[in-house]
Scaffold this motif. Structure first.
Motif, PDB file in Angstrom:
ATOM      1  N   GLY A  15       0.782  -1.226   0.000  1.00  0.00           N
ATOM      2  CA  GLY A  15       0.000   0.000   0.000  1.00  0.00           C
ATOM      3  C   GLY A  15       0.810   1.270   0.000  1.00  0.00           C
ATOM      4  O   GLY A  15       0.283   2.361   0.167  1.00  0.00           O
ATOM      5  N   GLY A  16       2.130   1.180  -0.193  1.00  0.00           N
ATOM      6  CA  GLY A  16       2.954   2.381  -0.201  1.00  0.00           C
ATOM      7  C   GLY A  16       2.964   3.026  -1.559  1.00  0.00           C
ATOM      8  O   GLY A  16       2.473   2.502  -2.544  1.00  0.00           O
ATOM      9  N   ALA A  17       3.605   4.205  -1.624  1.00  0.00           N
ATOM     10  CA  ALA A  17       3.638   4.931  -2.888  1.00  0.00           C
ATOM     11  C   ALA A  17       4.700   4.394  -3.816  1.00  0.00           C
ATOM     12  O   ALA A  17       4.604   4.490  -5.020  1.00  0.00           O
ATOM     13  CB  ALA A  17       3.887   6.424  -2.610  1.00  0.00           C
ATOM     14  N   ALA A  18       5.778   3.810  -3.251  1.00  0.00           N
ATOM     15  CA  ALA A  18       6.881   3.360  -4.081  1.00  0.00           C
ATOM     16  C   ALA A  18       6.470   2.114  -4.846  1.00  0.00           C
ATOM     17  O   ALA A  18       5.859   1.206  -4.303  1.00  0.00           O
ATOM     18  CB  ALA A  18       8.103   3.037  -3.207  1.00  0.00           C
ATOM     19  N   ALA A  83      -6.313  -9.839   0.072  1.00  0.00           N
ATOM     20  CA  ALA A  83      -5.933  -8.432   0.193  1.00  0.00           C
ATOM     21  C   ALA A  83      -4.670  -8.140  -0.612  1.00  0.00           C
ATOM     22  O   ALA A  83      -4.575  -7.125  -1.317  1.00  0.00           O
ATOM     23  CB  ALA A  83      -5.720  -8.062   1.658  1.00  0.00           C
ATOM     24  N   LEU A  84      -3.688  -9.034  -0.536  1.00  0.00           N
ATOM     25  CA  LEU A  84      -2.467  -8.845  -1.318  1.00  0.00           C
ATOM     26  C   LEU A  84      -2.762  -8.985  -2.805  1.00  0.00           C
ATOM     27  O   LEU A  84      -2.198  -8.257  -3.631  1.00  0.00           O
ATOM     28  CB  LEU A  84      -1.410  -9.863  -0.889  1.00  0.00           C
ATOM     29  N   GLY A  85      -3.663  -9.921  -3.155  1.00  0.00           N
ATOM     30  CA  GLY A  85      -4.033 -10.078  -4.555  1.00  0.00           C
ATOM     31  C   GLY A  85      -4.663  -8.819  -5.108  1.00  0.00           C
ATOM     32  O   GLY A  85      -4.411  -8.425  -6.252  1.00  0.00           O
ATOM     33  N   ALA A  86      -5.492  -8.150  -4.289  1.00  0.00           N
ATOM     34  CA  ALA A  86      -6.106  -6.897  -4.730  1.00  0.00           C
ATOM     35  C   ALA A  86      -5.047  -5.836  -4.981  1.00  0.00           C
ATOM     36  O   ALA A  86      -5.154  -5.042  -5.919  1.00  0.00           O
ATOM     37  CB  ALA A  86      -7.105  -6.416  -3.677  1.00  0.00           C
ATOM     38  N   ARG A  87      -4.021  -5.817  -4.161  1.00  0.00           N
ATOM     39  CA  ARG A  87      -2.934  -4.859  -4.358  1.00  0.00           C
ATOM     40  C   ARG A  87      -2.164  -5.137  -5.642  1.00  0.00           C
ATOM     41  O   ARG A  87      -1.739  -4.223  -6.332  1.00  0.00           O
ATOM     42  CB  ARG A  87      -1.966  -4.914  -3.161  1.00  0.00           C
ATOM     43  N   PHE A  88      -1.978  -6.433  -5.932  1.00  0.00           N
ATOM     44  CA  PHE A  88      -1.241  -6.814  -7.132  1.00  0.00           C
ATOM     45  C   PHE A  88      -2.072  -6.692  -8.400  1.00  0.00           C
ATOM     46  O   PHE A  88      -1.527  -6.640  -9.493  1.00  0.00           O
ATOM     47  CB  PHE A  88      -0.763  -8.267  -7.016  1.00  0.00           C
ATOM     48  N   GLY A  89      -3.390  -6.716  -8.275  1.00  0.00           N
ATOM     49  CA  GLY A  89      -4.234  -6.737  -9.456  1.00  0.00           C
ATOM     50  C   GLY A  89      -4.369  -8.128 -10.035  1.00  0.00           C
ATOM     51  O   GLY A  89      -4.619  -8.299 -11.225  1.00  0.00           O
TER      52      GLY A  89
END
Length: 256
Positions: A15-18, A83-89
């Motif tokens: 969830g960070g900007a980098a 949740a991690l999958g959502a971050r990865f797309g």
């Protein structure tokens, strides 16, 4: 990575900007079950689909490993695959598969019905890993120092330089990869693939964050990288006494 088709950049799992490096996180749409013009979704041969699936899982695994080294995945915290999958797309499946691989390596532990908890490690475990690595690597390096000609050591200069470059900008994930690549290339000169595999597994484990010190300081990376350069110089000069001093110091510092 497979060519053709649109690509979408995977978002960082924390969830960070980098952003995670593009070489790690770009996932073909086809690998997520999508299709491009001219290809019917039900006509793709099974072997190609299997290759694409493993490609996505490998990219997710690499990104998770980078997040571990960077301290973005916090020791003791539980992360769910959806949740991690959502971050990865991507779907939760490749994330879960990658996390299961990390669990077998000891980087995370399975928490039933919740997800995966990042392992909490202390200085003692790090010191134990350094001791085992020294028992394996130091004798091999000393033997190689007496038998390998300078020209072959010179060929490893780009790998040593890569550790310095990554350390100079504080890129912990890239440094971790470059560090293992250098040590692996040195040990590979012994011609024992099992030795290289065991040493690399121990090395990777030693790079995971500590619970009370999750991020390696840039100064420590620079110091470690400079030892690689000094070691390579001594190997090229065939100065066995200096090599012995440097490798023992290198592993002694690895437990601090």
């Amino acid at each position: 990575m497979e060519q053709g088709g649109a690509r979408e950049e995977v978002r960082p799992p924390y969830g960070g900007a980098a952003a995670v490096p593009a070489s790690v996180v770009r996932v073909p749409e086809q690998a997520r079950g999508e299709h491009t013009h001219g290809e019917h979704p039900h006509e793709a041969p099974a072997p190609r689909a299997q290759v694409r699936r493993h490609s996505v899982r490998g990219q997710v695994l690499a990104a998770l490993r980078a997040a571990l080294v960077d301290g973005e995945l916090v020791p003791g915290k539980v992360y769910s695959a959806p949740a991690l999958g959502a971050r990865f797309g991507v779907s939760a499946t490749p994330v879960r598969e990658a996390m299961q691989r990390l669990a077998t390596e000891g980087a995370v532990e399975v928490v039933p019905n919740r997800g995966f908890r990042v392992a909490e490690r202390g200085p003692r475990e790090l010191a134990e890993l350094a001791e085992v690595r020294a028992l394996i690597e130091v004798p091999v390096m000393l033997r190689l120092a007496r038998t390998v000609p300078p020209a072959r050591w010179c060929a490893l200069r780009p790998l040593a330089d890569a550790t310095v470059a990554a350390a100079a900008v504080g890129d912990r994930a890239s440094y971790a990869d470059a560090d293992r690549a250098f040590h692996g290339a040195v040990l590979a000169l012994a011609g024992n693939r099992s030795l290289v595999a065991v040493a690399d597994d121990l090395h990777r484990r030693s790079q995971w964050p500590l619970v009370d010190n999750p991020v390696t300081r840039r100064a420590d990376l620079l110091a470690d990288a400079s030892e690689h350069t000094a070691l390579l110089d001594a190997l090229i000069a065939q100065d066995v006494a200096v090599v012995q001093s440097l490798v023992r110091e290198h592993f002694a510092g690895a437990d601090g």
